[in-house]
Each structure stands twice: as structure tokens, then as C-alpha cells.
Design a protein around this motif. Structure first.
Motif, mmCIF file in Angstrom:
data_model
loop_
_atom_site.group_PDB
_atom_site.id
_atom_site.type_symbol
_atom_site.label_atom_id
_atom_site.label_comp_id
_atom_site.label_asym_id
_atom_site.label_seq_id
_atom_site.Cartn_x
_atom_site.Cartn_y
_atom_site.Cartn_z
ATOM 1 N N UNK B 25 31.774 -5.582 -37.253
ATOM 2 C CA UNK B 25 33.021 -4.892 -37.590
ATOM 3 C C UNK B 25 34.029 -5.878 -38.200
ATOM 4 N N UNK B 26 34.185 -7.044 -37.582
ATOM 5 C CA UNK B 26 35.123 -8.045 -38.093
ATOM 6 C C UNK B 26 34.705 -8.520 -39.483
ATOM 7 N N UNK B 27 33.400 -8.753 -39.654
ATOM 8 C CA UNK B 27 32.907 -9.242 -40.945
ATOM 9 C C UNK B 27 33.188 -8.223 -42.041
ATOM 10 N N UNK B 28 33.027 -6.946 -41.712
ATOM 11 C CA UNK B 28 33.305 -5.897 -42.710
ATOM 12 C C UNK B 28 34.783 -5.898 -43.086
ATOM 13 N N UNK B 29 35.638 -6.107 -42.084
ATOM 14 C CA UNK B 29 37.075 -6.102 -42.359
ATOM 15 C C UNK B 29 37.486 -7.307 -43.205
ATOM 16 N N UNK B 114 31.247 -0.425 -24.717
ATOM 17 C CA UNK B 114 32.711 -0.453 -24.642
ATOM 18 C C UNK B 114 33.302 -0.979 -25.953
ATOM 19 N N UNK B 115 32.630 -2.009 -26.543
ATOM 20 C CA UNK B 115 33.157 -2.564 -27.803
ATOM 21 C C UNK B 115 33.022 -1.556 -28.953
ATOM 22 N N UNK B 116 31.888 -0.863 -29.001
ATOM 23 C CA UNK B 116 31.678 0.134 -30.056
ATOM 24 C C UNK B 116 32.800 1.167 -30.006
ATOM 25 N N UNK B 117 33.205 1.531 -28.816
ATOM 26 C CA UNK B 117 34.279 2.494 -28.629
ATOM 27 C C UNK B 117 35.615 1.892 -29.071
ATOM 28 N N UNK B 118 35.804 0.604 -28.701
ATOM 29 C CA UNK B 118 37.056 -0.109 -29.013
ATOM 30 C C UNK B 118 37.233 -0.281 -30.528
ATOM 31 N N UNK B 119 36.144 -0.577 -31.232
ATOM 32 C CA UNK B 119 36.225 -0.913 -32.655
ATOM 33 C C UNK B 119 36.250 0.320 -33.544
ATOM 34 N N UNK B 120 36.153 1.489 -32.947
ATOM 35 C CA UNK B 120 36.130 2.741 -33.720
ATOM 36 C C UNK B 120 37.368 2.903 -34.581
#
Lengths: 376, 120
Positions: B25-29, B114-120
Motif C-alpha cells: 500500500x505504501x509503495x503504491x502511494x 487488521x492492517x488490510x482493514x486499516x489501509x482501506x
């Protein structure tokens, strides 16, 4: 994204193309598309890129007298360039100045029929319009045009646009034409902000999407975001107002003296007569104390705008970086900044502070990447 | 054991050593990465302080130490090829390994769900 961000006429198309949208000068703008900034940049240098620059201001000045020379003379009271000598169908670069010669904005002026058309930076367009109205209302009608602006840039731009309007092939760098594009009256200039050959195309807002879609049906034309627009202009050594030039920098130290012709300098037929003329003409005569330069970091670490510059690894600050990042065409970090004239010669080694360390950079000639303009 | 932080880092733990990187997720951003700076082997990291830097064409971003400890290894291949961090951030694009001062420091971190939910 702020909920009150303005949308350009191509907003729906950007979303459809999967753009990452970011706020810029009050507008929601595409910073990059799914292919990513690096590939967008390289594609523009190799083939052609289509940029939405509809956030920029387009301002029309028309002389109330009906004599276009009156509008040109009026504008020369604000710009240090030769507007009167600007032939119909030609465009020129210039800058609005404050009383001490600082650059309020930089802009393009096109002589188009009986009017002058100015293209100004998005962040300054309201201030520029107010400034022009405050100074020129007696002689000129001033209108902010509700039009979209598309930039088609790169060595393939001519062929791509010629599919819609074959007459663009005859245009040269800084030519201006009104052309029919898909039934819309388009104001086309052969100019841009990438260092490549290309065009900027002004069309009525309700015709912009059809034009963009038609250009994008050509496989050589990719949509390009503002991220690559910035790396392209930095490689081309072009100034970004608000970073490399602003109200505290004058055109001489900014390396823009070339835009001030002999006719507006001391001894010229229309010398001076613009804000800050005394200071600017003195600086042309005596030379500036500092200069905008290109900088190539010796290590791989990019040096960003705002970094402080030093003559050596231990001494006091001597200047600062105004724009910096990575040049995809050079596969290396590049920057621009201001240095005292004594240290501004190409090849001079200076240092920039990055995360507490002083990294070496070499003063380098601008542009970093040779321009591809169609001059002949 | 794979753990995630609110700063979009991941930690893969084996014993008292954790491999650390940035999340997909961070890399995409961040977009295309062009420069990576990593801590030195042997460096002491303090949780919450800048440990590494990842830079795109446009911007530099700090990567914060998710736990305190000592750096035992860094990914020199990522420094040589920053794009690998963007293309495989949770694999070949790992950044560094750290010996945790306190293994219980991981307890407060998110698991994958939990992270998948957080990064949504």
C-alpha cells in the motif's frame, strides 16, 4: 482532496483513466496515471504526452480604442518585453514585476487578431487578473476566458495533432494560430513547458473532453500528470514560479535577461517604463550578485527545493536550492538554485545540506536536457 | 509472524530479529522510487525515529523505526535498485533487519487482517 476543489473540464476523463488526483492551486489535478511518473516522463520525451493545464489562467486584453497597438503599449507598462513588436500570430515569454523588479508571475503573451492572450500560472491567476485590471482598465477590456487548456508535448506531438489539423505542420516555435479542431475554434500555440516540441491548445470548456479523447485514440499519445510535467520542466531548466522565481527574485539573477530585448534596455527606443526598471536595467548593466544555476548532485541522493547551499563542507550558507528532484531522462538527481556569481560557473563544486549531511553538487549548464523546439 | 504498523511498514519476525520493509500500500502511494537510504549495520534505532529514507521523483519520505533495537543487516540490493522496493516491497524490496530490544514490542502491532482493514 478538499471538498471545494475546483474541477477542470477533463475531471471525469482523469478519473476514468485512473489518475491519482491531488489538490493544486485550488483544483483537483492528475498528478500521475497508473503507468506512473517515470514512464510518463520518458514517453513524453520519446513520443507524445497530453497534459491537462486547464487550471492555468487565460486572460484576454483588447484595446478599448480598437487599435491593438494601444493594448500592446499598455501591457509594456507592466512587462519588460517587446509587446508592440509582437507580430500577429506570434507568442513571447514575459513576466509581471513589482516595484523592486521582483517577479510577480511569469507568463506567455500571444498576439491573436485584435487581442493579446496571456497564459498565466494557476496559483496567480486571480491576483494577475486583479493586477491587470488595476493598471490597464482605462485602455483595455480585460477578460478571464472560461476555456480549457491542453498541452500536447513531445517529438510526436506534431504528427498527432496534424491528424486533426494538418496545418499545424507549418507552425514554428512560438507561432499562434486559430484552427478548427473537431468543429471547435481552438487557439493553438507551438510552445510548452517540457523542453520538447509541442503545442498548447485552448478550446471552449465543453469541447475539451472530445478533443482529449480524440488525441488519446492515437497510441503514441499518453495522458501525462503534473508530476511528470514538473520533472520535464526541471530537466529543461525552466523556472517554476513560486519556487525558482518569485517576488524576491529579479529576471536578471533568474537568468531571464534574454526575455528583455534591447529596445527596452538602456539606450533602446522604449527603454524602461515597467515596474522595477531602474533596478533591473542597473542589474543588466552591472551584472547580478547571484545567479540561478543548474546543479548536479554527485551522489545518488536527490537534493530538494529548500536545501541550503554551502561553498565547502564547513562554511556558512551561500544560497539555496529552489527546485530539485530526479531527472528520469538523465537517471540522476538534478536541481536548480541560487549561488553568488563567483561560484556560479559551470564545474564549480558546492555542497547542499540534506538530512544533516553536506552532499557535494556540481554547477551545471542549463538546460540539463537539450530542447527539441521546431525553430526552423 | 508478519506484523504491520500504522506507518505502513511490515515486520517479519524470526526469534528476536525482524525484517522490516514498507507495505505494498505504501509503495503504491509513493510511486516510482529513485533513491533509498538505509541505516548502517550496527546502528541503534529508537522506535518512532527516522530509520530510512525512500524517495520518489517528487518527494522524500522518512521510514520510521517500528521498534527499538540494533540493525543487523541492510538490503544493499535495494539501495542499488530502488525500483525493486516499489515493485516487490514485501519481498525482494525489504529494507533492513533489526534485533529487537524487547520482543514484546511487537504485541501492539497489527496482523495482516487488521492492517488490510486499516489501509482501506
Amino acid at each position: 482532496m478538499p471538498s471545494d476543489a475546483l474541477h477542470t473540464p477533463l475531471h471525469a476523463l482523469h478519473l476514468c483513466l485512473g489518475a491519482s488526483m491531488l489538490p493544486f492551486a485550488g483544483y483537483a489535478m492528475p498528478v500521475q496515471y497508473p503507468v506512473g511518473l517515470l514512464k510518463e516522463h520518458l514517453h513524453t520525451r520519446a513520443q507524445a504526452g497530453l497534459f491537462d493545464v486547464s487550471h492555468m489562467g487565460q486572460i484576454r486584453l483588447t484595446a478599448r480604442s480598437g487599435d491593438r497597438a494601444d493594448a500592446a503599449r499598455a501591457l509594456e507598462t507592466l512587462l519588460p518585453i517587446d509587446v508592440l513588436g509582437l507580430a500577429p500570430g506570434r507568442q513571447r515569454y514575459g513576466m509581471l514585476l513589482n516595484a523592486s523588479g521582483g517577479i510577480l508571475d511569469d507568463l506567455m503573451v500571444a498576439q491573436c487578431g485584435d487581442s493579446l492572450i496571456l497564459v498565466v500560472n494557476a496559483a496567480n491567476k486571480a491576483a494577475d487578473a486583479a493586477y491587470l485590471r488595476a493598471h490597464l482598465t482605462e485602455t483595455c477590456e480585460i477578460a478571464v476566458l472560461p476555456r480549457a487548456l491542453l498541452a500536447l508535448q513531445g517529438p510526436g506531438a506534431e504528427a498527432a495533432l496534424a491528424r486533426l489539423a494538418p496545418e499545424v505542420v507549418a507552425m514554428r516555435f512560438m507561432d499562434v494560430r486559430v484552427l478548427d479542431l473537431l468543429g471547435a475554434s481552438a487557439l493553438v500555440t507551438r510552445s510548452g513547458y517540457t523542453g520538447e516540441d509541442g503545442f498548447e491548445i485552448s478550446v471552449p470548456e465543453d469541447r475539451a473532453e472530445a478533443l482529449a479523447e480524440a488525441l488519446l485514440t492515437d497510441d503514441t499519445v499518453w495522458p501525462i500528470g503534473l508530476g511528470a510535467r514538473d520533472s520535464l520542466r526541471l530537466e529543461a531548466g525552466l523556472c517554476l514560479h513560486g519556487a525558482d522565481i518569485d517576488a524576491t527574485t529579479d529576471p536578471v539573477e533568474a537568468g531571464l535577461t534574454w526575455a528583455i530585448p534591447a529596445i527596452r534596455r538602456r539606450g533602446g527606443a522604449r527603454a524602461g517604463g515597467f515596474p522595477g526598471a531602474g533596478h533591473i536595467l542597473d542589474a543588466i548593466a552591472t551584472g547580478p550578485s547571484r545567479k540561478r544555476v543548474g546543479l548536479r548532485p554527485e551522489s545518488a541522493a536527490p537534493v530538494r527545493g529548500g536545501a541550503t547551499l554551502f561553498a565547502d563542507a564547513t562554511g556558512e550558507p551561500i544560497g539555496h536550492v529552489t527546485s530539485g528532484g530526479f531527472g528520469p531522462s538523465l537517471q540522476a538527481p538534478i536541481a536548480m538554485g541560487y549561488l553568488p556569481v563567483a561560484l556560479a560557473k559551470a564545474g564549480t563544486r558546492v555542497f547542499a545540506e540534506v538530512r544533516g549531511k553536506r552532499l557535494p553538487l556540481v554547477v551545471s549548464a542549463l538546460p540539463f536536457v537539450p530542447a527539441g523546439f521546431k525553430r526552423a | 509472524m508478519l506484523k504491520f504498523t500504522a506507518e505502513h511498514e511490515w515486520l517479519a519476525c524470526e526469534g528476536d530479529v525482524a525484517t522490516v520493509g514498507i507495505t505494498t500500500h505504501a509503495a503504491e502511494q509513493l510511486g516510482d522510487l529513485v533513491f533509498i537510504e538505509l541505516p548502517k549495520v550496527g546502528a541503534r534505532l529508537v522506535k518512532g525515529e527516522a530509520a530510512a529514507v525512500v524517495e520518489s521523483v517528487k518527494a522524500a519520505s522518512d521510514v520510521y523505526a517500528p521498534v527499538s533495537g540494533e540493525v543487523t543487516e541492510v538490503n544493499d540490493a535495494a539501495v542499488a535498485d530502488p525500483a525493486s522496493v516499489g515493485s516487490d516491497p514485501q519481498g525482494a524490496g525489504w529494507l533492513y533487519r533489526i534485533r529487537l530490544d524487547d520482543a514484546s514490542a511487537l504485541d501492539g502491532l497489527m496482523d495482516a487482517a487488521a492492517y488490510a482493514d486499516f489501509a482501506k
